[in-house]
Design an enzyme around this catalytic site. Structure first.
Site, PDB file in Angstrom:
ATOM      1  CE  LYS A  33      45.743  54.733  28.738  1.00 40.56           C
ATOM      2  NZ  LYS A  33      46.024  56.151  29.709  1.00 40.56           N
ATOM      3  CG  ASP A 160      48.900  53.880  26.046  1.00 40.18           C
ATOM      4  OD1 ASP A 160      50.313  52.688  26.887  1.00 40.18           O
ATOM      5  OD2 ASP A 160      48.619  54.627  26.479  1.00 40.18           O
TER       6      ASP A 160
END
Length: 340
Positions: A33, A160
């Site tokens: 990401k 995350d």
């Protein structure tokens, strides 16, 4: 006359066995990401920081192969990269342990991690691996947990990880574990380049140097609205961890500065992802020429990427053209001379 199709019979039998046994093997893409913006909005009583960030999955990723192990007590992890732990400090093993704890299942696995995402890069590679492992374990158990369950559980082993159970684009708050899906946000054909120096940025070190009184004053919801309406521009790509990361790694500040100075309109924004040390250039898949020309940058990692999303109840898939991770040696032959 009866034509006996042995192959069809065999296929039918094989299908039946698969149905009885469930799957025994699974190859999954584990994409990383970037943070399009990252605001740190405060410090929490638990010592973590509150953040507000637009996370987006991109097409650079690892491949993880899972096979059902005959063992009922141990997973076995191997990897193509030296220095990646293969014991239970690895988030993949922790994710599989978590899944068994939450569901009472006892399946164990042989896992091979083919790593392309650099570590210490601010790209969430390890978090993605953990999310992918949870997804895999759930497939092997016939999908007994919902995506929401997996998302919720995953927050117990990393802030995350829950993001990856979004559809690929999400506004994340809290420690990062409060995930709000943002559908159809950015065009998937928008190219970018990721550049990471060989030095990693230790997240803890970066946060230690963060001074909350010196963070951006931009309202994260205003940034989100601006991106939703007008796309990505330099102004919206705010990352409050840049100043402390640039203290930890002075060469990173220079890399970003040179990147911006060499921009001839190729990149709509240049910014650091996460806690570093990856610098992202949105708008072109190619790095600026100095990355090739200057010996200071001969060991940097360079990869092109695009934004990536997924459908509900399907995992992320690697787009066909994104095998363009190269070391500079491979690419010199292809790099056209750029005249500044």
């Amino acid at each position: 006359t009866l034509t006996y199709d042995a192959q069809a019979k065999f296929n039918q039998l094989a299908d039946q066995i698969d149905k009885d046994v469930g799957i025994t093997r699974l190859n999954l893409f584990s994409p990383c990401k970037i943070n399009v913006f990252l605001r740190i909005t405060g410090k929490r009583p638990d010592g973590f920081h509150d953040l507000a960030s637009l996370f987006h999955v991109v097409s650079l990723g690892d491949t993880i192969k899972f096979s059902l192990s005959p063992s009922k007590s141990k997973d076995r992890l191997s990897t193509n990269v030296a220095g990646v732990p293969v014991d239970d400090s690895n988030l993949i093993i922790r994710a599989l342990d978590l899944y068994r704890k939450k569901t009472g299942t006892d399946k164990h696995f042989w896992i091979h991690l083919d790593k392309k995402v650099p570590t210490g890069a601010g790209l969430g590679g390890g978090s993605s691996n953990a999310a992918t492992a949870l997804w895999a374990a759930n497939q092997f158990s016939g999908g007994i947990a919902s995506e929401k369950d997996l998302q919720e559980w995953s927050g117990e082993i990393g802030s995350d990880i829950p993001f990856f159970f979004s559809r690929g684009a999400a506004y994340c708050t809290g420690r990062g574990e409060i995930v709000q899906d943002i559908p159809n946000l950015l065009p998937e054909n928008l190219p970018m380049v990721l550049i990471k120096p060989p030095e990693a940025c230790a997240t803890a070190e970066v946060y230690k140097r963060l001074r909350l009184d010196q963070t951006s004053k931009a309202d994260p919801l205003a940034l989100l609205k601006e991106i939703t309406q007008n796309g990505i521009s330099q102004d919206v790509c705010v990352n409050d961890l840049e100043p402390p990361a640039f203290e930890v790694l002075r060469s990173l500040k220079k890399l970003k500065k040179r990147f911006i100075a060499s921009n001839r309109g190729d990149y709509s924004a240049v910014f650091m992802s996460g806690s570093g040390s990856t610098i992202v250039g949105i708008g072109s898949p190619d790095p600026p020429a100095f990355v090739y020309d200057d010996d200071d940058y001969k060991d940097v990692f360079v990869s092109e990427a695009r934004f990536l999303t997924r459908e509900e109840n399907e995992w992320y898939r690697e787009p066909m053209s994104s095998n363009a991770t190269f070391s500079k040696e491979d690419s010199l032959s292809e790099a056209a001379p750029v005249v500044d």
